[in-house]
Design a protein around this motif. Structure first.
Motif, PDB file in Angstrom:
ATOM      1  N   SER A  73       1.293   8.042   7.911  1.00  0.00           N
ATOM      2  CA  SER A  73       2.604   8.973   7.692  1.00  0.00           C
ATOM      3  C   SER A  73       2.267  10.278   7.030  1.00  0.00           C
ATOM      4  O   SER A  73       1.374  10.240   7.026  1.00  0.00           O
ATOM      5  N   TYR A  75       2.830  11.855   4.971  1.00  0.00           N
ATOM      6  CA  TYR A  75       2.973  11.659   3.351  1.00  0.00           C
ATOM      7  C   TYR A  75       0.939  10.783   3.011  1.00  0.00           C
ATOM      8  O   TYR A  75       1.167  11.003   1.489  1.00  0.00           O
ATOM      9  N   ASP A  76       0.580   9.873   3.545  1.00  0.00           N
ATOM     10  CA  ASP A  76      -0.533   8.850   3.666  1.00  0.00           C
ATOM     11  C   ASP A  76      -1.243  10.372   3.317  1.00  0.00           C
ATOM     12  O   ASP A  76      -1.963  10.568   2.506  1.00  0.00           O
ATOM     13  N   TYR A  78      -0.888  13.253   3.103  1.00  0.00           N
ATOM     14  CA  TYR A  78      -0.651  14.254   1.425  1.00  0.00           C
ATOM     15  C   TYR A  78      -1.242  13.875   0.080  1.00  0.00           C
ATOM     16  O   TYR A  78      -1.793  14.400  -0.053  1.00  0.00           O
ATOM     17  N   MET A  79      -1.318  12.673   0.306  1.00  0.00           N
ATOM     18  CA  MET A  79      -1.947  12.012  -0.865  1.00  0.00           C
ATOM     19  C   MET A  79      -3.236  11.652  -0.772  1.00  0.00           C
ATOM     20  O   MET A  79      -3.742  11.896  -2.007  1.00  0.00           O
ATOM     21  N   GLN A 116       9.570  17.393  -4.911  1.00  0.00           N
ATOM     22  CA  GLN A 116       8.784  16.644  -4.074  1.00  0.00           C
ATOM     23  C   GLN A 116       9.066  15.402  -4.003  1.00  0.00           C
ATOM     24  O   GLN A 116       8.551  14.689  -2.561  1.00  0.00           O
ATOM     25  N   LYS A 120       8.398  14.434  -0.343  1.00  0.00           N
ATOM     26  CA  LYS A 120       7.583  12.670  -0.159  1.00  0.00           C
ATOM     27  C   LYS A 120       8.723  11.691   1.104  1.00  0.00           C
ATOM     28  O   LYS A 120       8.145  11.281   2.122  1.00  0.00           O
ATOM     29  N   THR A 121      10.087  12.335   1.118  1.00  0.00           N
ATOM     30  CA  THR A 121      10.955  11.087   1.752  1.00  0.00           C
ATOM     31  C   THR A 121      10.658  12.133   3.376  1.00  0.00           C
ATOM     32  O   THR A 121      10.343  11.087   4.235  1.00  0.00           O
ATOM     33  N   LEU A 123       7.544  13.293   4.739  1.00  0.00           N
ATOM     34  CA  LEU A 123       6.491  13.434   5.411  1.00  0.00           C
ATOM     35  C   LEU A 123       6.238  12.088   5.856  1.00  0.00           C
ATOM     36  O   LEU A 123       5.257  11.654   6.084  1.00  0.00           O
ATOM     37  N   SER A 124       6.978  11.230   5.239  1.00  0.00           N
ATOM     38  CA  SER A 124       6.933   9.758   4.662  1.00  0.00           C
ATOM     39  C   SER A 124       7.185   9.424   7.005  1.00  0.00           C
ATOM     40  O   SER A 124       7.064   8.168   6.885  1.00  0.00           O
TER      41      SER A 124
END
Length: 139
Positions: A73, A75-76, A78-79, A116, A120-121, A123-124
């Motif tokens: 994702s 979000y992955d 991004y992290m 934020q 997250k939601t 981007l996931s």
């Protein structure tokens, strides 16, 4: 000008390229991104540490996705690249004779947490596979 961190979008670029071409070395990725290969290697190291890419060195070395594109994702990503928050709350000293000055930082921190969480939601819900499809539609 802008003090924006571009590592997130470059990492998505890299992963989308790896999803399409399966294996690329840092020089090939640098040509695609139009960036310095050393910068690309730094981002690849972050992606590798987070388990998103596998890299091998040597003559036939390169990088590949460590899992399927549909299972990575945004979000992955991004992290993995430790992308900054969407905005920063200022840290100027409070003027305690002003109600706004006294309370604005706390209020802005609340807004930042909400933004934020929404980020997250969103981007996931988007995968590297989805990005490949979006790129293909832009032709």
């Amino acid at each position: 000008m802008s003090n924006t961190n571009t590592q997130f979008s470059i990492a998505v670029h890299i992963l989308t390229g790896l999803a399409k071409y399966e294996k690329l070395n840092s020089n090939e990725l640098a040509v695609s991104v139009n960036a310095n290969p050393i910068f690309i290697k730094r981002i690849l190291a972050k992606l590798s540490s987070f388990g998103l890419v596998s890299t091998s060195s040597g003559r036939n070395g390169g990088s590949t996705l460590a899992r399927k594109a549909e299972n990575i994702s945004l979000y992955d990503v991004y992290m993995a690249v430790e992308a900054p928050n969407t905005f920063m709350v200022h840290g100027y000293p409070k003027n305690f004779s002003c109600e706004i000055s006294t309370n604005i930082q706390g209020a802005m921190h609340d807004v930042l947490e909400e933004v934020q969480s929404d980020l997250k939601t969103k981007l996931s819900s988007i995968s590297i596979d989805d990005m490949g499809k979006k790129v293909a539609k832009k032709k």
